[in-house]
Each structure stands twice: as structure tokens, then as C-alpha cells.
Write a protein that holds these residues in place. Structure first.
Motif, PDB file in Angstrom:
ATOM      1  N   VAL A  16       0.575  -1.500  -0.218  1.00  0.00           N
ATOM      2  CA  VAL A  16      -0.114  -0.074   0.085  1.00  0.00           C
ATOM      3  C   VAL A  16       0.857   1.239  -0.250  1.00  0.00           C
ATOM      4  O   VAL A  16       1.990   1.360   0.884  1.00  0.00           O
ATOM      5  CB  VAL A  16      -1.152  -0.254   1.405  1.00  0.00           C
ATOM      6  N   ALA A  17       0.598   2.266  -0.860  1.00  0.00           N
ATOM      7  CA  ALA A  17       1.402   3.278  -1.511  1.00  0.00           C
ATOM      8  C   ALA A  17       0.601   4.397  -0.341  1.00  0.00           C
ATOM      9  O   ALA A  17      -0.559   4.421  -0.823  1.00  0.00           O
ATOM     10  CB  ALA A  17       2.101   3.506  -2.735  1.00  0.00           C
ATOM     11  N   ASP A  18       1.372   5.438  -0.310  1.00  0.00           N
ATOM     12  CA  ASP A  18       0.186   6.441  -0.035  1.00  0.00           C
ATOM     13  C   ASP A  18       1.825   7.771  -0.241  1.00  0.00           C
ATOM     14  O   ASP A  18       2.748   7.689  -0.660  1.00  0.00           O
ATOM     15  CB  ASP A  18       0.310   6.731   1.272  1.00  0.00           C
ATOM     16  N   ALA A  19       1.380   9.363  -0.031  1.00  0.00           N
ATOM     17  CA  ALA A  19       1.829  10.443  -0.910  1.00  0.00           C
ATOM     18  C   ALA A  19       2.240  11.328   0.386  1.00  0.00           C
ATOM     19  O   ALA A  19       3.217  12.347  -0.072  1.00  0.00           O
ATOM     20  CB  ALA A  19       0.726  11.782  -1.545  1.00  0.00           C
ATOM     21  N   SER A  20       2.486  10.285   1.680  1.00  0.00           N
ATOM     22  CA  SER A  20       3.125  10.959   2.615  1.00  0.00           C
ATOM     23  C   SER A  20       4.098  10.393   3.305  1.00  0.00           C
ATOM     24  O   SER A  20       4.705   8.741   2.845  1.00  0.00           O
ATOM     25  CB  SER A  20       2.654  11.023   3.764  1.00  0.00           C
ATOM     26  N   THR A  21       5.395  10.980   3.769  1.00  0.00           N
ATOM     27  CA  THR A  21       6.931  10.611   3.580  1.00  0.00           C
ATOM     28  C   THR A  21       6.555  10.598   5.938  1.00  0.00           C
ATOM     29  O   THR A  21       7.663   9.465   6.189  1.00  0.00           O
ATOM     30  CB  THR A  21       7.982  11.153   3.974  1.00  0.00           C
ATOM     31  N   ARG A  22       5.456  10.268   6.134  1.00  0.00           N
ATOM     32  CA  ARG A  22       6.028  10.085   7.715  1.00  0.00           C
ATOM     33  C   ARG A  22       5.068   8.805   7.625  1.00  0.00           C
ATOM     34  O   ARG A  22       4.390   8.484   7.520  1.00  0.00           O
ATOM     35  CB  ARG A  22       4.903  11.314   8.056  1.00  0.00           C
ATOM     36  N   ALA A  23       6.139   8.016   8.558  1.00  0.00           N
ATOM     37  CA  ALA A  23       6.402   6.541   9.194  1.00  0.00           C
ATOM     38  C   ALA A  23       4.716   7.094  10.153  1.00  0.00           C
ATOM     39  O   ALA A  23       4.810   7.899  10.593  1.00  0.00           O
ATOM     40  CB  ALA A  23       7.169   6.462  10.185  1.00  0.00           C
ATOM     41  N   PRO A  24       4.640   5.417   9.740  1.00  0.00           N
ATOM     42  CA  PRO A  24       3.632   5.637  10.773  1.00  0.00           C
ATOM     43  C   PRO A  24       3.958   5.219  12.228  1.00  0.00           C
ATOM     44  O   PRO A  24       4.575   5.204  12.954  1.00  0.00           O
ATOM     45  CB  PRO A  24       3.148   3.883  10.967  1.00  0.00           C
ATOM     46  N   VAL A  25       2.814   5.778  13.564  1.00  0.00           N
ATOM     47  CA  VAL A  25       2.774   6.387  14.799  1.00  0.00           C
ATOM     48  C   VAL A  25       2.407   5.080  15.372  1.00  0.00           C
ATOM     49  O   VAL A  25       1.111   4.947  15.107  1.00  0.00           O
ATOM     50  CB  VAL A  25       2.490   7.635  14.822  1.00  0.00           C
ATOM     51  N   THR A  26       3.100   4.523  16.708  1.00  0.00           N
ATOM     52  CA  THR A  26       2.497   3.774  17.307  1.00  0.00           C
ATOM     53  C   THR A  26       2.638   4.239  18.589  1.00  0.00           C
ATOM     54  O   THR A  26       2.986   5.167  19.502  1.00  0.00           O
ATOM     55  CB  THR A  26       3.202   2.132  17.230  1.00  0.00           C
ATOM     56  N   THR A  27       1.284   4.127  19.133  1.00  0.00           N
ATOM     57  CA  THR A  27       0.981   5.737  20.277  1.00  0.00           C
ATOM     58  C   THR A  27       0.441   4.442  20.753  1.00  0.00           C
ATOM     59  O   THR A  27      -0.361   3.526  21.570  1.00  0.00           O
ATOM     60  CB  THR A  27      -0.180   7.022  20.624  1.00  0.00           C
ATOM     61  N   GLU A  28       0.762   4.753  22.654  1.00  0.00           N
ATOM     62  CA  GLU A  28       0.555   3.624  23.885  1.00  0.00           C
ATOM     63  C   GLU A  28      -1.013   4.617  23.802  1.00  0.00           C
ATOM     64  O   GLU A  28      -1.151   5.753  24.329  1.00  0.00           O
ATOM     65  CB  GLU A  28       1.749   3.788  24.895  1.00  0.00           C
ATOM     66  N   LYS A  72       5.736   7.274   0.494  1.00  0.00           N
ATOM     67  CA  LYS A  72       5.941   5.551   1.198  1.00  0.00           C
ATOM     68  C   LYS A  72       5.012   4.753   0.190  1.00  0.00           C
ATOM     69  O   LYS A  72       4.273   4.710  -0.051  1.00  0.00           O
ATOM     70  CB  LYS A  72       6.297   6.152   2.473  1.00  0.00           C
ATOM     71  N   ARG A  73       5.699   3.295   0.467  1.00  0.00           N
ATOM     72  CA  ARG A  73       5.068   1.961   0.606  1.00  0.00           C
ATOM     73  C   ARG A  73       5.009   1.484   1.927  1.00  0.00           C
ATOM     74  O   ARG A  73       6.699   1.282   2.591  1.00  0.00           O
ATOM     75  CB  ARG A  73       5.631   1.307  -0.476  1.00  0.00           C
ATOM     76  N   ILE A  74       4.310   0.865   2.020  1.00  0.00           N
ATOM     77  CA  ILE A  74       4.348   0.160   3.410  1.00  0.00           C
ATOM     78  C   ILE A  74       4.017  -1.733   2.719  1.00  0.00           C
ATOM     79  O   ILE A  74       2.191  -1.819   1.795  1.00  0.00           O
ATOM     80  CB  ILE A  74       2.781   0.452   4.493  1.00  0.00           C
ATOM     81  N   VAL A  75       4.637  -2.696   2.959  1.00  0.00           N
ATOM     82  CA  VAL A  75       4.274  -3.596   2.652  1.00  0.00           C
ATOM     83  C   VAL A  75       4.127  -4.872   4.057  1.00  0.00           C
ATOM     84  O   VAL A  75       4.954  -4.591   4.658  1.00  0.00           O
ATOM     85  CB  VAL A  75       5.854  -4.638   2.220  1.00  0.00           C
ATOM     86  N   ALA A  76       3.420  -5.597   3.852  1.00  0.00           N
ATOM     87  CA  ALA A  76       2.649  -6.059   4.955  1.00  0.00           C
ATOM     88  C   ALA A  76       2.741  -7.820   4.599  1.00  0.00           C
ATOM     89  O   ALA A  76       1.957  -8.025   3.275  1.00  0.00           O
ATOM     90  CB  ALA A  76       1.469  -6.014   5.430  1.00  0.00           C
TER      91      ALA A  76
END
Length: 161
Positions: free
Chosen positions: A108-120, A152-156
Motif C-alpha cells: 500500500v503506497a501513499d503520498a506521505s513521507t511520515r512513518a506510521p505512529v504507534t501510540t500507547e 512511502k510504501r508499506i508492505v505487509a
């Protein structure tokens, strides 16, 4: 692949190199119709692509396909990745789904260069939402984030056993 790479194995820490998470060959031809050729316009359309792919792969195997819970996990990962690209990534710019020897490979590719955020979060105090990336990392066998100048692209990789 240019840019930084973050590779996570099942959401628990570094996995092998990106070659383990990224397929060397992407599916050819469009997987759906949308605003951009080959890119589903919604998470529901992406789930339909994955459902058709799984049905085509496992149809006629006499009950040898993945269990319902595995299919549900694959569809949830698909939904979360596409929804996050639309909501937080500046829009979905690419989507592929393919079956490999290891399972379902989603890109899945998107237009943002920001990495996904994990918030506790404290489930009792936190607002609704914010659990998608945690779910993806928990349900996927392997996840990688590949940064490029335009996004970025996220590969899962979701195991189908």
C-alpha cells in the motif's frame, strides 16, 4: 528502493532485510478501478480485491483454503492499511495484493513521507481510533515501511495458515 527502511517482524522488532518483506515481482495489470488505474478508491474496494484473489487462489481446493479467521485477519490488515493511507498518508497512491509461498503480500503506497505512529493508549481514557497500526503489526507476519521522496510504501505479509 531509495530512502530509509524500517523493517519490523510481526510488530516485535527488526526482521530480516527488506528483500524478505518485498516481493520481487508485483502483480501485472489492474487490480481494481479507481481514480488512479490499479488503485482501489476505498478500503471496501481493496477488501473486495483481496477477497477475489483469495477465492481465485483457493477455489476448488476442497476445504484446503485458509480458515475464516485467517481471511478475516487478511481483510482487516487490508482495511487498516488502506484507511490509514487515505486518512493520514495524503491519499492512496498504489495498491497490490498477491499470494506468495509465504502468504498474502500487500503493498500500500501513499503520498506521505511520515512513518506510521504507534501510540500507547489507555483503552479506558483514549478516544475511539488509533489502533490500526498496532493491529497491522500484530496480525502481519512481517511489515516494512519503505520511504521514497514522494511518499512511502508499506508492505505487509499476512500468513494464510
Amino acid at each position: 528502493m531509495n530512502g530509509e527502511r524500517e523493517v519490523l517482524g510481526g510488530g516485535r522488532g527488526p526482521a530480516g532485510g527488506p528483500e524478505q518483506a518485498v516481493s520481487s515481482s508485483a502483480p501485472q495489470g489492474p487490480v481494481s478501478t479507481g481514480r488512479t488505474p490499479g488503485v482501489p478508491p476505498t478500503a471496501a474496494a481493496a477488501r473486495d480485491v483481496v477477497t477475489r484473489l483469495l477465492e481465485a487462489q483457493f477455489c476448488g481446493l476442497g476445504g484446503e483454503g485458509p480458515a475464516d479467521v485467517v481471511v478475516a485477519d487478511a481483510l482487516l490488515v487490508t482495511s487498516e492499511l488502506v484507511t490509514n493511507a487515505v486518512r493520514h498518508g495524503g491519499g492512496l497512491t498504489g495498491f497490490t495484493a498477491e499470494i506468495t509461498d509465504e502468504g498474502l503480500l500487500l503493498t500500500v503506497a501513499d503520498a506521505s513521507t511520515r512513518a506510521p505512529v504507534t501510540t500507547e493508549r489507555d483503552p479506558a481514557a483514549a478516544p475511539v481510533g488509533g489502533y490500526g497500526w498496532l493491529l497491522v503489526r500484530r496480525l502481519a507476519k512481517r511489515v516494512s515501511v519503505i520511504h521514497s521522496p514522494g511518499g512511502k510504501r508499506i508492505v505487509a505479509l499476512v500468513a494464510l495458515v
